[in-house]
Design a protein around this motif. Structure first.
Motif, PDB file in Angstrom:
ATOM      1  N   ASP A 266       0.864  -1.173   0.000  1.00  0.00           N
ATOM      2  CA  ASP A 266       0.000   0.000   0.000  1.00  0.00           C
ATOM      3  C   ASP A 266       0.905   1.228   0.000  1.00  0.00           C
ATOM      4  OD1 ASP A 266      -2.145  -1.691   0.200  1.00  0.00           O
ATOM      5  OD2 ASP A 266      -2.460  -1.371   2.347  1.00  0.00           O
ATOM      6  N   GLY A 267       0.431   2.305  -0.605  1.00  0.00           N
ATOM      7  CA  GLY A 267       1.259   3.506  -0.622  1.00  0.00           C
ATOM      8  C   GLY A 267       0.902   4.421  -1.759  1.00  0.00           C
ATOM      9  N   ALA A 268       1.881   5.170  -2.245  1.00  0.00           N
ATOM     10  CA  ALA A 268       1.633   6.162  -3.286  1.00  0.00           C
ATOM     11  C   ALA A 268       2.861   6.346  -4.150  1.00  0.00           C
ATOM     12  CB  ALA A 268       1.221   7.502  -2.669  1.00  0.00           C
ATOM     13  N   SER A 284      -2.513   6.042  -5.813  1.00  0.00           N
ATOM     14  CA  SER A 284      -2.744   5.769  -4.402  1.00  0.00           C
ATOM     15  C   SER A 284      -3.289   4.357  -4.315  1.00  0.00           C
ATOM     16  CB  SER A 284      -3.736   6.770  -3.800  1.00  0.00           C
ATOM     17  OG  SER A 284      -4.003   6.457  -2.447  1.00  0.00           O
ATOM     18  N   ASN A 315      -7.008   8.879  -0.201  1.00  0.00           N
ATOM     19  CA  ASN A 315      -6.060   9.269  -1.241  1.00  0.00           C
ATOM     20  C   ASN A 315      -4.714   9.574  -0.598  1.00  0.00           C
ATOM     21  OD1 ASN A 315      -4.599  10.372  -3.351  1.00  0.00           O
ATOM     22  ND2 ASN A 315      -6.299  11.583  -4.130  1.00  0.00           N
ATOM     23  N   ARG A 316      -3.851   8.551  -0.550  1.00  0.00           N
ATOM     24  CA  ARG A 316      -2.568   8.699   0.109  1.00  0.00           C
ATOM     25  C   ARG A 316      -1.679   9.726  -0.583  1.00  0.00           C
ATOM     26  NH1 ARG A 316      -4.580   3.763   1.232  1.00  0.00           N
ATOM     27  NH2 ARG A 316      -3.825   2.634   3.084  1.00  0.00           N
ATOM     28  N   GLY A 320      -2.401  11.806   2.394  1.00  0.00           N
ATOM     29  CA  GLY A 320      -1.574  11.097   3.351  1.00  0.00           C
ATOM     30  C   GLY A 320      -0.425  11.960   3.834  1.00  0.00           C
ATOM     31  N   TYR A 322       2.998  12.005   6.033  1.00  0.00           N
ATOM     32  CA  TYR A 322       3.997  11.097   6.577  1.00  0.00           C
ATOM     33  C   TYR A 322       5.281  11.874   6.871  1.00  0.00           C
ATOM     34  CZ  TYR A 322       0.955   7.855   3.968  1.00  0.00           C
ATOM     35  OH  TYR A 322      -0.112   7.168   3.460  1.00  0.00           O
ATOM     36  N   THR A 457       3.219  15.197   2.287  1.00  0.00           N
ATOM     37  CA  THR A 457       2.449  14.278   1.441  1.00  0.00           C
ATOM     38  C   THR A 457       3.353  13.784   0.310  1.00  0.00           C
ATOM     39  OG1 THR A 457       1.671  16.006  -0.081  1.00  0.00           O
ATOM     40  CG2 THR A 457       0.365  15.614   1.913  1.00  0.00           C
ATOM     41  N   HIS A 570       7.955   3.190   7.176  1.00  0.00           N
ATOM     42  CA  HIS A 570       7.559   3.446   5.793  1.00  0.00           C
ATOM     43  C   HIS A 570       8.821   3.632   4.950  1.00  0.00           C
ATOM     44  CE1 HIS A 570       3.559   3.741   7.234  1.00  0.00           C
ATOM     45  NE2 HIS A 570       3.638   4.990   7.692  1.00  0.00           N
ATOM     46  N   GLU A 591       4.076   2.023   2.231  1.00  0.00           N
ATOM     47  CA  GLU A 591       3.730   1.938   3.646  1.00  0.00           C
ATOM     48  C   GLU A 591       4.278   0.652   4.252  1.00  0.00           C
ATOM     49  OE1 GLU A 591      -0.444   2.379   4.214  1.00  0.00           O
ATOM     50  OE2 GLU A 591      -0.414   4.556   3.926  1.00  0.00           O
TER      51      GLU A 591
END
Length: 625
Positions: A266-268, A284, A315-316, A320, A322, A457, A570, A591
């Protein structure tokens, strides 16, 4: 004498009778005058008003909703289209007993409680003569059943309307967004006059941001109806103006390549053309199919999406936030050079930890034994935490934060979509205003390695990477590159916009640029083992990073093998290529990937390979390591 009195009495009676007759005549004349006056008022004075009422009984204005504009990728691949579909509509003023009508329709059509509730809400929002959508997406069998029972269903019509469809499903859901039925909240922001007859509006993504462009202008027609409200003939028509088409900067092929490269994480992934600011890919993961939202997703299906632990609706890439980790060390290094607190040649011996003068706490390096002697180039390439603890301490937060802010950290990029969040750029003023607390020296140290309060982001990181590729020149990031008015029109390109650049000397940009190349291609670089060692046909400038999910105690060691996967760091990577003539800037967030070099860097490499191959700058045989 008596005869005389009798005669006088008779005269008085006759006089009273004459008065009564006169009064009656006057009253009658007054009533006649009042009646004539009222007739004059109705037939002459109020002629226009009653003519209008009469015409309204015979004539009706019906809205004609415009066709929604289409959405394409940069190469003309259709991402959002309009498909003809049957939908059930009810005109309330013709329906009579609405509850009885709904009961009859429930025996012919599969109507869920949610659909009936939405219909009742729409009835309260619309005028009685306007048709209200009850159910869309009817199949041929249902249409036939309604047609047979049509004589028992006053006010019911089956209309063939264009319905939004997303042919690529989840691949572009977080970019394009989706349309849904108009609700009370939408009505507060929409021009209800221009949405007469329209049942859907953009809810997220480009569909929402460009709603005014995509919707068009409602037309209308004047029709003659009989006493039952049936249309007899059409008298005049003002055609609607269709919505304009959008051409996104997204490359559909690259979008799929980025999605595949990110699997199974999972991630972007966000990729930008540094020269234009155009977003080439925005992924995403996981995504979701936007098509059920068009017709009205069921509560069960929506609840399943909301309760999914992987959060497919989130919508990462834009929302998102981080910690950027070590990906921001090049900016801290640039600040050190520009503020003259260090030089590129200055060397220090980086042990496994750093201590502030007068403090007992040890700030550990990610590498237990440290990195030994390092200068700025090597410190960036090997990602030495101790070097940047020291540099952060020398700079101080008051000189570090402005340089980070100049790159856009802590501010929205301003992309033309919905849902973007700004992240956090920590500073002395920020902490005082948000927490009402003073800033401590140790917080400067962890800020210098992209941890602590700092949040970014994936979109921001891609924008930062584009600025690094351009040596300080910032270009406004955007998703829509051109707008077309009409199917036969020529797409008109949107002009480029340039935010304030990051000012630094050419010599300092050279230092940062070379260090980013060495982080990938030098044997000691953190990305060398995963992508640099394969000797790609082009050079990549990049920086790995990890973002902690939880804080470690001073005496605690991070060991992935002893942690639940959800507690792994991450994995991040930012980079641009070809390094000396950048065509693409990429930011990757995986992620709980654990390692930026091992996990995120190869993902970015695959995205770069795919794009440079599509440009003809990389042969097919050289595409994969």
């Amino acid at each position: 004498m008596e005869r005389q009195d009798s005669y006088n009495e008779e005269g008085r009676d006759q006089s009273r009778f004459s008065i009564r007759v006169l009064v009656s005549i006057l009253v009658l004349l007054l009533l006649v005058l009042l009646l004539v006056g009222r007739m004059f008022t109705l037939q002459v004075g109020a002629h226009a008003h009653f003519t209008t009422l009469s015409e309204n009984n015979r004539l009706r204005i019906e809205p004609i909703p415009p066709t929604r504009g289409l959405i394409y990728d940069r190469n003309g691949i259709l991402l959002a289209e309009n498909r003809p579909a049957y939908q059930l509509e009810v005109t309330v003023e013709q329906a009579g007993d609405l509850e009885l009508l709904l009961e009859r329709l429930s025996g012919l059509v599969d109507l869920s409680p949610a659909e009936i509730d939405r219909f009742r809400a729409s009835v309260r929002q619309r005028r009685p003569f306007q048709p209200v959508l009850l159910k869309s997406g009817l199949d041929d069998e249902t249409v036939a059943r309604i047609a047979v029972a049509r004589h028992e269903l006053p006010g019911v019509e089956i209309e063939a309307r264009p319905v939004r469809h997303y042919p690529h499903g989840a691949d572009f859901a977080h970019v394009v967004g989706y349309v849904g039925r108009i609700n009370e909240q939408d009505l507060r922001r929409l021009d209800t006059r221009n949405y007469a007859g329209t049942s859907h509006t953009g809810k997220t993504g480009v569909e929402r941001h460009y709603e005014d462009v995509l919707h068009g202008t409602t037309g209308h027609k004047q029709v003659e109806v009989n006493a039952q409200g049936r249309v007899i003939r059409e008298l005049s028509v003002v055609p609607p103006v269709p919505g304009q088409d959008l051409f996104l900067s997204i490359d559909a092929g690259l979008q799929r390549a980025a999605r595949d490269a990110l699997a199974p994480h999972d991630g972007a992934v966000v990729a930008i053309d540094p020269a234009t600011g155009e977003v080439l890919a925005l992924v995403s993961k996981p995504g979701f199919d936007p098509n059920p939202f068009v017709h009205g997703i069921s509560h069960r299906d929506f609840s399943a999406l909301q309760s999914d632990p992987h959060k497919p609706l989130f919508n990462r890439a834009l929302s998102g936030q981080y910690p950027p980790g070590s990906t921001l060390k090049p900016i801290v290094a640039l600040a050190g050079l520009e503020e003259n607190v260090t030089t590129a040649e200055r060397r220090m011996f980086a042990t496994g930890y750093y201590q502030l003068p007068g403090y007992e706490r040890r700030y550990r390096d990610w590498r237990r034994g440290g990195h030994g002697w390092v200068d700025m180039n090597r410190a960036i390439a090997v990602s030495s935490d101790v070097y940047f603890y020291d540099l952060g301490h020398k700079l101080g937060i008051d000189r570090m934060a402005p340089m980070l802010g100049a790159f856009g950290i802590g501010s929205r990029v301003g992309i033309d979509a919905t849902g973007e969040r700004p992240g956090i750029l920590p500073s002395r003023e920020w902490k005082r205003s948000v927490q009402n607390l003073q800033w401590f020296p140790g917080e400067t140290l962890i800020t210098a390695i992209g941890q602590g309060y700092m949040l970014t982001t994936p979109l921001q990181l891609a924008d930062v990477t584009s600025t690094l590729a351009n040596r300080g020149q910032r270009v406004q990031t955007r998703l829509v590159r051109a707008i077309r008015d009409g199917a036969d029109g020529e797409p008109l390109a949107k002009p480029l916009r340039y935010p304030d650049p990051v000012i630094a000397s050419d010599a300092h940009w050279d230092v940062i640029h070379q260090a980013l190349i060495d982080a990938v291609h030098a044997r000691h670089g953190t990305a060398w083992g995963s992508i640099g060692s394969t000797a790609p046909a082009y050079r990549i400038a990049g920086k790995t990073g990890t973002a902690q999910v939880f804080s470690l105690a001073p005496d605690q060691e991070y060991d992935e093998s002893e942690l639940d996967r959800r507690l792994w760091d991450h994995a991040l990577f930012i980079g641009y290529a070809p390094a000396d003539a950048p065509e693409i800037a990429v930011a990757v967030l995986a992620e709980h990937g654990g390692s930026g070099g091992r996990v995120a860097a190869p993902i970015a490499r695959r995205v770069m390979d795919a794009y440079l191959t599509s440009l003809g700058l990389l042969a097919e045989t050289e595409e994969q390591p």
